[in-house]
Design an enzyme around this catalytic site. Sequence first.
Site, PDB file in Angstrom:
ATOM      1  N   HIS A 132      34.014  44.523  39.108  1.00 51.79           N
ATOM      2  CA  HIS A 132      34.767  45.363  38.163  1.00 51.79           C
ATOM      3  C   HIS A 132      34.021  46.685  38.017  1.00 51.79           C
ATOM      4  O   HIS A 132      32.793  46.735  38.168  1.00 51.79           O
ATOM      5  CB  HIS A 132      34.792  44.612  36.826  1.00 51.79           C
ATOM      6  CG  HIS A 132      35.631  45.230  35.757  1.00 51.79           C
ATOM      7  ND1 HIS A 132      35.218  46.315  35.014  1.00 51.79           N
ATOM      8  CD2 HIS A 132      36.854  44.900  35.272  1.00 51.79           C
ATOM      9  CE1 HIS A 132      36.142  46.612  34.117  1.00 51.79           C
ATOM     10  NE2 HIS A 132      37.154  45.779  34.253  1.00 51.79           N
ATOM     11  N   ASP A 209      27.719  39.608  35.464  1.00 51.50           N
ATOM     12  CA  ASP A 209      28.878  40.032  34.674  1.00 51.50           C
ATOM     13  C   ASP A 209      29.716  38.778  34.435  1.00 51.50           C
ATOM     14  O   ASP A 209      30.412  38.308  35.337  1.00 51.50           O
ATOM     15  CB  ASP A 209      29.645  41.099  35.459  1.00 51.50           C
ATOM     16  CG  ASP A 209      30.982  41.445  34.801  1.00 51.50           C
ATOM     17  OD1 ASP A 209      31.362  40.776  33.824  1.00 51.50           O
ATOM     18  OD2 ASP A 209      31.648  42.377  35.282  1.00 51.50           O
ATOM     19  N   CYS A 373      40.825  47.684  37.441  1.00 45.57           N
ATOM     20  CA  CYS A 373      39.450  48.224  37.342  1.00 45.57           C
ATOM     21  C   CYS A 373      38.565  47.673  38.437  1.00 45.57           C
ATOM     22  O   CYS A 373      37.377  47.399  38.215  1.00 45.57           O
ATOM     23  CB  CYS A 373      38.840  47.953  35.964  1.00 45.57           C
ATOM     24  SG  CYS A 373      39.693  48.779  34.640  1.00 45.57           S
TER      25      CYS A 373
HETATM   26  N1  PMP Z   1      33.848  42.706  34.076  1.00 45.86           N
HETATM   27  C1  PMP Z   1      34.928  41.986  34.379  1.00 45.86           C
HETATM   28  C2  PMP Z   1      34.873  41.009  35.518  1.00 45.86           C
HETATM   29  C3  PMP Z   1      36.083  42.151  33.628  1.00 45.86           C
HETATM   30  O1  PMP Z   1      37.176  41.426  33.928  1.00 45.86           O
HETATM   31  C4  PMP Z   1      36.097  43.073  32.560  1.00 45.86           C
HETATM   32  C5  PMP Z   1      37.357  43.305  31.747  1.00 45.86           C
HETATM   33  N2  PMP Z   1      38.512  43.449  32.512  1.00 45.86           N
HETATM   34  C6  PMP Z   1      34.933  43.787  32.296  1.00 45.86           C
HETATM   35  C7  PMP Z   1      33.826  43.578  33.076  1.00 45.86           C
HETATM   36  C8  PMP Z   1      34.862  44.762  31.165  1.00 45.86           C
HETATM   37  O2  PMP Z   1      35.007  44.131  29.946  1.00 45.86           O
HETATM   38  P1  PMP Z   1      35.198  44.968  28.607  1.00 45.86           P
HETATM   39  O3  PMP Z   1      36.293  45.955  28.874  1.00 45.86           O
HETATM   40  O4  PMP Z   1      35.572  43.945  27.588  1.00 45.86           O
HETATM   41  O5  PMP Z   1      33.894  45.633  28.319  1.00 45.86           O
END
Ligand code: PMP
Length: 415
Positions: A132, A209, A373
């Site tokens: 991400h 993550d 993303c």
């Molecule tokens: N890492 C992963 C794998 C995610 O799916 C997400 C959210 N889509 C994030 C990081 C970011 O999370 P947040 O927007 O809650 O900070």
Amino acid sequence: MNSLPDTPFEASASLDVRADFPALHQEINGRPLVYLDSAASAQQPQVVIDAVSRYQSHDHANVHRGVHTLSHRATDAYESARNRIRAFINAASLSEVVFTKGTTESINLVAQSFARPRLKPGDRIVVSHMEHHANIVPWQIVCGQTGAELVVTPIDERGQLDLEALDRQLDDRVAMLAIGHVSNALGTINPIADICRLAHERDIPVLVDGAQGVPHGSVDVAALGCDFYAFSGHKMFGPTGTGVLYGREALLEDMPPYQGGGDMILEVRFDGTVYNELPYKFEAGTPNISGFVGLAAAVDYLETIGMQRIARHEQALLGILTKRLGDIPGVRLIGTAAHKASVQSFVVEDIHPHDIGTLVDQQGVAIRTGHHCAMPVMQYFDVPGTARASLALYNDENDVDRLIAALDRAIRMFQ
Ligand code: PMP
């Protein structure tokens, strides 16, 4: 996660928890809502909504410094949330559980406070091709600040990490490995415990993550062996604006604060400031108190149902979803790893993913479309974006039926 079974195609018995989630009981465009976008943000059960409301109605005050009763109550609620979350992920102590506003902030904290002071030109940070953006851009920023270099571990056409390439890449130039537990775009579950062992043999610290790991199976940071584990409350049925950074105490102890302000200090003088102890050193300013009260309620809720049961249910449903989607002519599945959790991305021949998303929404079915993303994943598969159905504990076979029917109809409109 440590508890996912390997039986993806068994029949999916419903967990029968839909009644707990008020947002699921509404009509969208004249049809009962089917919510298949929990990887972006999960719905909250009534117990979470009630816990937040109760706290806001009766117990709210600022935490930590007050001597009055409400401040004590708020502090107790906030700190007992920390203890609930510590136990949930099996962290060794409360010092290792830092509250943040989400995975993104947790990773930025590690990039700036752990990696930046240690990096020099020529050092390397390894990330994978399936990350991400939250686990790419903070590392690009810190590379720009220090002259370190970002190295990317490739994936294969099923969306699996190339472990042999990773093994080769983890040499003595590598200062940090940052890797997702579960890919939000592909659903791939990475073998985190093995990866941590490999990295630690070479003294390379590992950040995981865990945004998509924690909601779908039991996560034990001690068993995984990672140095940092980042996750978000809103993906695990808690409020938005809550997140956690687990970090090994010895590492956190050595790190400078990420932000300065109230609560992260013991004493402030113009000739020098003494920082607070862990974890408060990393929690500058008034935190999202009610949010963490809600998150603790979400953890209680998940544990009552049982993370193993949730994982088994979602695995079975994912098997059904994947098979049904794959049977539709013109559908190409994106992300077909051997070990997956709760997410199926796909594209449909000659139809843009956004059109698919809009057309199924008209039939009351919520899926996500776009790059999720994870633009490098889209670049690898050479698609502008995908449609993605993501499952949670409240989904059942009826939801899969409704998605398939809505897709059939959408595809027919283009023929
Ligand atoms: N890492 C992963 C794998 C995610 O799916 C997400 C959210 N889509 C994030 C990081 C970011 O999370 P947040 O927007 O809650 O900070």
